[in-house]
Design an enzyme around this catalytic site. Sequence first.
Site: not given
Length: 261
Positions: A72, A167
Site C-alpha cells: 500500500n 493476524p
Amino acid sequence: MSTLASRGVHILGPDAGEQACGEVGLGRMLQPADIAARVGALFQNTTLTGKRVMITAGPTWEALDPVRGITNHSSGMMGYALAQAAIEVGAAVTLVTGPTHIDQPPRAKTVDVISALDMHAAVMNSIDQQDIFIAVAAVADYRPIDTASEKIKKNAEQMTITMIKNPDILADVANLQKPPFCVGFAAETNDLLDYARGKLERKKLDLIAANHVGGSETGFGTPDNAITLTSQNNVIELPKQNKNALARTLIAEIAKAYTEK
Ligand code: C5P
C-alpha cells in the site's frame, strides 16, 4: 545562595582550580561548554525518560512470487516522526518497520521486516519489555495464501489470487495478559470518528489517532497530517500540520495519558 536554591534557582558553579590571584580553590567560572551543557540539560524534556516505546511503521509487503507483491501507499513518515519525537523526550525506542524509502531515525533500535507475519513475530518477540506500543504501520489485512517460488508466467488469460487474513498485531498486543499502553491509528476515507471509536472498543485500546486518507492533502505519503485523538472519555483535535510537529504533540499527549492511567 541557599535561599536562591530553595526558590528553585539553579546555580552553576563556581568551579575549583587556580585563581587569577594565585590562590587555588573554589572561585573559577565554569568552562563555557560546561555551562552550555548544564543549561541544555535543564531544558531537556524528559517526559518519557526510562520508558520503552515500540512503534510499528510503514507498509507491509505480501509476496506473490519472488519479484511481486501486494502492498500500500504508506510512506512510514508518521511512524518514523513519532519514533524521533519519543527519542527526543528520553524514550528507548524500538521501531519495527516495513519497507520504506526514508532514513531511519538515529538512536532508535530498528527492526526491518517485510510481511505482516514478519512484523507480528518481531513485535511479539520483545513486547513484554515495552511500556508503550504505538501501531502506526499500515499492515496488509490479507496475504496471498500461497507464494510462488518462481516468477509467475503470464500464460493464463485470468488469474485468481486466494488470500488469507493476517493476524491483527495491535489487537494481539492489546489482548496480552499484561499489555503495554496501546495506541492505534485509524486511517479512514469516511465516517472517521465512528470507525475510530469502534476500533478503540473492539481492539481494547487506550488511545486511537484517527486521520482522514484519500484526499491529496493529508494522510499517506504527504508531509502534513491532521489527527483526532480519542480515548474512552476524551477527544483532542490536532489541526493539520507538518508530521514532525504533529508527532511531538502526539507523543506529549500519549505520555500524558500514559502517566494518568
Ligand atoms: O483495523 P484497522 O486495520 O483499520 O486498524 C488500524 C490499526 O491497527 C493501526 O494502528 C494498525 O497499525 C493496526 N493493525 C495491526 N495489524 C493489522 C492491522 C492493523 O497492528 N493486521
